[in-house]
Design a protein around this motif. Sequence first.
Motif, PDB file in Angstrom:
ATOM      1  N   ALA A  91       2.545  33.951 -24.090  1.00  0.00           N
ATOM      2  CA  ALA A  91       1.492  33.119 -23.533  1.00  0.00           C
ATOM      3  C   ALA A  91       1.731  31.652 -23.849  1.00  0.00           C
ATOM      4  N   HIS A  92       2.485  31.393 -24.926  1.00  0.00           N
ATOM      5  CA  HIS A  92       2.715  30.006 -25.314  1.00  0.00           C
ATOM      6  C   HIS A  92       4.169  29.694 -25.673  1.00  0.00           C
ATOM      7  N   THR A  93       5.050  30.730 -25.666  1.00  0.00           N
ATOM      8  CA  THR A  93       6.436  30.496 -26.064  1.00  0.00           C
ATOM      9  C   THR A  93       7.421  31.224 -25.150  1.00  0.00           C
ATOM     10  N   LEU A  94       8.417  30.470 -24.660  1.00  0.00           N
ATOM     11  CA  LEU A  94       9.537  31.061 -23.936  1.00  0.00           C
ATOM     12  C   LEU A  94      10.602  31.396 -24.966  1.00  0.00           C
ATOM     13  N   GLU A  95      10.532  32.597 -25.517  1.00  0.00           N
ATOM     14  CA  GLU A  95      11.490  32.987 -26.548  1.00  0.00           C
ATOM     15  C   GLU A  95      12.700  33.640 -25.889  1.00  0.00           C
ATOM     16  N   VAL A  96      13.863  33.055 -26.092  1.00  0.00           N
ATOM     17  CA  VAL A  96      15.084  33.549 -25.462  1.00  0.00           C
ATOM     18  C   VAL A  96      15.606  34.748 -26.237  1.00  0.00           C
ATOM     19  N   GLY A  97      15.668  35.897 -25.555  1.00  0.00           N
ATOM     20  CA  GLY A  97      16.156  37.105 -26.205  1.00  0.00           C
ATOM     21  C   GLY A  97      17.644  37.300 -26.028  1.00  0.00           C
ATOM     22  N   GLU A  98      18.195  36.789 -24.901  1.00  0.00           N
ATOM     23  CA  GLU A  98      19.617  36.976 -24.634  1.00  0.00           C
ATOM     24  C   GLU A  98      20.077  35.994 -23.561  1.00  0.00           C
ATOM     25  N   PHE A  99      21.384  35.830 -23.482  1.00  0.00           N
ATOM     26  CA  PHE A  99      21.990  34.992 -22.455  1.00  0.00           C
ATOM     27  C   PHE A  99      22.879  35.864 -21.573  1.00  0.00           C
ATOM     28  N   VAL A 100      22.948  35.537 -20.302  1.00  0.00           N
ATOM     29  CA  VAL A 100      23.800  36.278 -19.368  1.00  0.00           C
ATOM     30  C   VAL A 100      24.695  35.286 -18.635  1.00  0.00           C
ATOM     31  N   GLU A 101      25.890  35.710 -18.268  1.00  0.00           N
ATOM     32  CA  GLU A 101      26.795  34.843 -17.520  1.00  0.00           C
ATOM     33  C   GLU A 101      26.250  34.627 -16.116  1.00  0.00           C
ATOM     34  N   ASP A 104      27.058  37.026 -13.371  1.00  0.00           N
ATOM     35  CA  ASP A 104      26.509  38.379 -13.443  1.00  0.00           C
ATOM     36  C   ASP A 104      25.108  38.489 -12.845  1.00  0.00           C
ATOM     37  N   ILE A 105      24.536  37.365 -12.434  1.00  0.00           N
ATOM     38  CA  ILE A 105      23.160  37.384 -11.933  1.00  0.00           C
ATOM     39  C   ILE A 105      23.097  38.031 -10.555  1.00  0.00           C
ATOM     40  N   ASP A 106      22.265  39.041 -10.400  1.00  0.00           N
ATOM     41  CA  ASP A 106      22.049  39.728  -9.127  1.00  0.00           C
ATOM     42  C   ASP A 106      20.931  38.982  -8.398  1.00  0.00           C
ATOM     43  N   THR A 107      21.262  38.301  -7.317  1.00  0.00           N
ATOM     44  CA  THR A 107      20.300  37.434  -6.638  1.00  0.00           C
ATOM     45  C   THR A 107      19.120  38.194  -6.023  1.00  0.00           C
ATOM     46  N   ARG A 108      19.220  39.515  -5.880  1.00  0.00           N
ATOM     47  CA  ARG A 108      18.093  40.285  -5.351  1.00  0.00           C
ATOM     48  C   ARG A 108      16.873  40.191  -6.253  1.00  0.00           C
ATOM     49  N   TYR A 109      17.107  39.927  -7.539  1.00  0.00           N
ATOM     50  CA  TYR A 109      16.014  39.907  -8.508  1.00  0.00           C
ATOM     51  C   TYR A 109      15.350  38.535  -8.636  1.00  0.00           C
ATOM     52  N   LYS A 137      28.715  26.796 -21.508  1.00  0.00           N
ATOM     53  CA  LYS A 137      29.073  28.217 -21.574  1.00  0.00           C
ATOM     54  C   LYS A 137      28.852  28.939 -20.251  1.00  0.00           C
ATOM     55  N   LYS A 138      28.263  28.233 -19.262  1.00  0.00           N
ATOM     56  CA  LYS A 138      27.989  28.813 -17.942  1.00  0.00           C
ATOM     57  C   LYS A 138      27.137  30.081 -18.062  1.00  0.00           C
ATOM     58  N   VAL A 139      26.019  29.940 -18.765  1.00  0.00           N
ATOM     59  CA  VAL A 139      25.126  31.080 -18.965  1.00  0.00           C
ATOM     60  C   VAL A 139      23.691  30.703 -18.593  1.00  0.00           C
ATOM     61  N   ALA A 140      22.880  31.733 -18.410  1.00  0.00           N
ATOM     62  CA  ALA A 140      21.446  31.584 -18.191  1.00  0.00           C
ATOM     63  C   ALA A 140      20.724  32.364 -19.282  1.00  0.00           C
ATOM     64  N   ALA A 141      19.533  31.902 -19.638  1.00  0.00           N
ATOM     65  CA  ALA A 141      18.740  32.568 -20.674  1.00  0.00           C
ATOM     66  C   ALA A 141      17.708  33.480 -20.028  1.00  0.00           C
ATOM     67  N   ARG A 142      17.513  34.642 -20.633  1.00  0.00           N
ATOM     68  CA  ARG A 142      16.467  35.552 -20.147  1.00  0.00           C
ATOM     69  C   ARG A 142      15.296  35.505 -21.113  1.00  0.00           C
TER      70      ARG A 142
END
Length: 276
Positions: A91-101, A104-109, A137-142
């Motif tokens: 509700a108040h924090t974007l806590e990054v649990g993992e990074f993905v290349e 690897d991102i599936d644009t359908r999602y 690092k060419k990554v995105a955070a989830r």
Amino acid sequence: MVAPRAAWKGFLKVGSVTCGVKIIGATSEASRIHFKILNRKDGLPVKSAYVDEATGEAVDAEDQVKGFEIDTDDYVRIEPDEIKKLKLTSAHTLEVGEFVELGDIDTRYLEKPYYLIPADGAAAEAFEVIRKAMEKKKVAARSCVVLYQRGREVLIQPFGKGMLLTELRSDSEVISEQSVFKEIKKVEYDSDLTEIASLLIEKKVTRFDPSKFEDTYEDALIAMIEAKRKGEAPPKSAPRPKENLVNLAEILRKSLAQEGSGSRKGKATAFKTRSA
């Protein structure tokens, strides 16, 4: 121009690093045509209302409450204050649990985009360090966030001087391609046709430029509305195309010729000679 309002304010947390951030909508529907529903009899606008299923009478806003159906006509009532009291980190924090290349991102999602920026000057340094490291690092955070009273899985990636935060669809919302593609039968075709089609594609390759996008449906609506306003006949509808695949090779060559074959003309001619 007035700066857009933040849809959410909170913190971005990566490991032990925490900085203040704001989420701002990246899209707008202000330019789209919006219709009002009118009473056909008097031409006046009508309003929607919640009505009691038993009495048919309208229920005032202060008498409305959310309910979750646990059995037929048996509901658990949920008050607005009870939802507000939920203690969720997202509700108040974007806590990054993992990074993905990024590859690897599936644009359908990917669903709805927002901009993510530092909340203030104090957060700028930490935000920029995280952004630059992700870019390198060419990554995105989830992560996940509570936005508009709903929990949403999100993907965060570097974008210009800030970041792009995109809502993600859940796995249950995406239909498996196998369930659809199983209807496609394997076909045999002349490999030369692929080469000609490749030349045709090559002639149409350009840069991705959204400023050139055209909403032909919206344009047709505007033309129709303008014609009715002036008392003129509405524009004629576009004819439906007809399938013309009786001779695919000839159609591909004709399409290529219309685009202009340039320096590759000899190759296209060779295909025509070989398959004639």
